[in-house]
Design an enzyme around this catalytic site. Sequence first.
Site, PDB file in Angstrom:
ATOM      1  N   ASP A 121      -8.940   2.737   4.045  1.00  0.00           N
ATOM      2  CA  ASP A 121      -9.617   1.498   4.404  1.00  0.00           C
ATOM      3  C   ASP A 121     -10.357   1.065   3.153  1.00  0.00           C
ATOM      4  O   ASP A 121     -11.122   1.841   2.578  1.00  0.00           O
ATOM      5  CB  ASP A 121     -10.582   1.674   5.575  1.00  0.00           C
ATOM      6  CG  ASP A 121     -10.885   0.325   6.225  1.00  0.00           C
ATOM      7  OD1 ASP A 121      -9.943  -0.325   6.705  1.00  0.00           O
ATOM      8  OD2 ASP A 121     -12.058  -0.086   6.230  1.00  0.00           O
ATOM      9  N   SER A 122     -10.076  -0.124   2.718  1.00  0.00           N
ATOM     10  CA  SER A 122     -10.607  -0.548   1.434  1.00  0.00           C
ATOM     11  C   SER A 122     -10.978  -2.017   1.472  1.00  0.00           C
ATOM     12  O   SER A 122     -10.589  -2.755   2.376  1.00  0.00           O
ATOM     13  CB  SER A 122      -9.578  -0.306   0.325  1.00  0.00           C
ATOM     14  OG  SER A 122      -8.359  -0.962   0.616  1.00  0.00           O
TER      15      SER A 122
ATOM     16  N   LYS B 229       0.826  -1.198   0.000  1.00  0.00           N
ATOM     17  CA  LYS B 229       0.000   0.000   0.000  1.00  0.00           C
ATOM     18  C   LYS B 229       0.868   1.259   0.000  1.00  0.00           C
ATOM     19  O   LYS B 229       0.542   2.246  -0.669  1.00  0.00           O
ATOM     20  CB  LYS B 229      -0.939   0.004   1.208  1.00  0.00           C
ATOM     21  CG  LYS B 229      -2.188  -0.832   1.039  1.00  0.00           C
ATOM     22  CD  LYS B 229      -3.202  -0.515   2.121  1.00  0.00           C
ATOM     23  CE  LYS B 229      -4.499  -1.297   1.915  1.00  0.00           C
ATOM     24  NZ  LYS B 229      -5.519  -0.947   2.930  1.00  0.00           N
TER      25      LYS B 229
ATOM     26  N   HIS C 149      -9.436   1.946  -7.467  1.00  0.00           N
ATOM     27  CA  HIS C 149     -10.290   2.607  -6.479  1.00  0.00           C
ATOM     28  C   HIS C 149      -9.499   3.630  -5.668  1.00  0.00           C
ATOM     29  O   HIS C 149     -10.007   4.698  -5.345  1.00  0.00           O
ATOM     30  CB  HIS C 149     -10.938   1.571  -5.564  1.00  0.00           C
ATOM     31  CG  HIS C 149     -10.016   0.533  -5.016  1.00  0.00           C
ATOM     32  ND1 HIS C 149      -9.136  -0.185  -5.798  1.00  0.00           N
ATOM     33  CD2 HIS C 149      -9.815   0.072  -3.745  1.00  0.00           C
ATOM     34  CE1 HIS C 149      -8.452  -1.038  -5.045  1.00  0.00           C
ATOM     35  NE2 HIS C 149      -8.838  -0.887  -3.807  1.00  0.00           N
ATOM     36  N   ARG C 150      -8.220   3.312  -5.351  1.00  0.00           N
ATOM     37  CA  ARG C 150      -7.410   4.273  -4.603  1.00  0.00           C
ATOM     38  C   ARG C 150      -7.102   5.497  -5.466  1.00  0.00           C
ATOM     39  O   ARG C 150      -7.109   6.625  -4.970  1.00  0.00           O
ATOM     40  CB  ARG C 150      -6.122   3.612  -4.109  1.00  0.00           C
ATOM     41  CG  ARG C 150      -6.371   2.580  -3.028  1.00  0.00           C
ATOM     42  CD  ARG C 150      -5.097   2.082  -2.368  1.00  0.00           C
ATOM     43  NE  ARG C 150      -5.447   1.004  -1.450  1.00  0.00           N
ATOM     44  CZ  ARG C 150      -5.466  -0.278  -1.775  1.00  0.00           C
ATOM     45  NH1 ARG C 150      -5.116  -0.657  -2.989  1.00  0.00           N
ATOM     46  NH2 ARG C 150      -5.809  -1.189  -0.894  1.00  0.00           N
TER      47      ARG C 150
ATOM     48  N   GLY D 182      -3.892  -9.086  -2.590  1.00  0.00           N
ATOM     49  CA  GLY D 182      -5.259  -9.255  -2.098  1.00  0.00           C
ATOM     50  C   GLY D 182      -6.148  -9.956  -3.109  1.00  0.00           C
ATOM     51  O   GLY D 182      -5.827 -11.028  -3.618  1.00  0.00           O
TER      52      GLY D 182
ATOM     53  N   LYS E  55      -2.730   0.287 -13.088  1.00  0.00           N
ATOM     54  CA  LYS E  55      -3.543   0.194 -11.879  1.00  0.00           C
ATOM     55  C   LYS E  55      -3.582   1.527 -11.146  1.00  0.00           C
ATOM     56  O   LYS E  55      -4.644   1.964 -10.685  1.00  0.00           O
ATOM     57  CB  LYS E  55      -3.007  -0.906 -10.960  1.00  0.00           C
ATOM     58  CG  LYS E  55      -3.895  -1.129  -9.737  1.00  0.00           C
ATOM     59  CD  LYS E  55      -3.370  -2.230  -8.839  1.00  0.00           C
ATOM     60  CE  LYS E  55      -4.265  -2.365  -7.608  1.00  0.00           C
ATOM     61  NZ  LYS E  55      -3.715  -3.307  -6.619  1.00  0.00           N
TER      62      LYS E  55
END
Length: 206
Positions: free
Chosen positions: A69-70, A14, A189-190, A158, A184
């Site tokens: 938080d994902s 991350k 989403h990030r 993940g 990516k």
Amino acid sequence: MPRRVVLATHNPHKVEEFAAIVRATRPDLEVVGYDGPEPVEDGVTFAQNALIKARAAALHTGLPALADDSGICIDVLGGSPGVFSAYWAGHAKDASANLSLLLDQLSDVADPHRTAQFVSTIALVVPAVDGGAAAEHVVEGRWPGRLALAPSGENGFGYDPIFIPDGQPGGAERSAAEFSPAEKNASSHRARAFVALVPLLSTLSV
């Protein structure tokens, strides 16, 4: 010298992903990893857990803190695993076990019903001089797609190997783990949450 921002995670994947996303739009900011104690994430939403982590990191380091938080939200499971994505197969946080359990649970679900989305909620907490929080912000990004029948790809982490993002060029059906890091970081989403975060980062002057 770049202004440092601490990312409230002990996950090096991350940190690397966030640093690349931040670098693309705010090269004057340096994302550093967090080496402090982990707070209890007892929130029931992504936003609550992100704020818990960002507050703890800001208090511990005295630096502006980002926390993500994902998780993956699957329509046929009513939005689960959601906030429990990292613990889906137990508190060991075993990514391989989580992925295998999820595939087993969906083994009889036909492709049209395997829709899902990755959700990222990012909290920014800017500490005040007295040790409290001078400002708190929360933004969200969603990456829609569906789940494959089997994992593929060596990149990512993940649930990436079983997530097939929507809207790929030429109708491609690659998993997120088959995307290059640059691809990516441009569409995840990030990345989408970070687009909403950029205006808020303007308050962090060098």
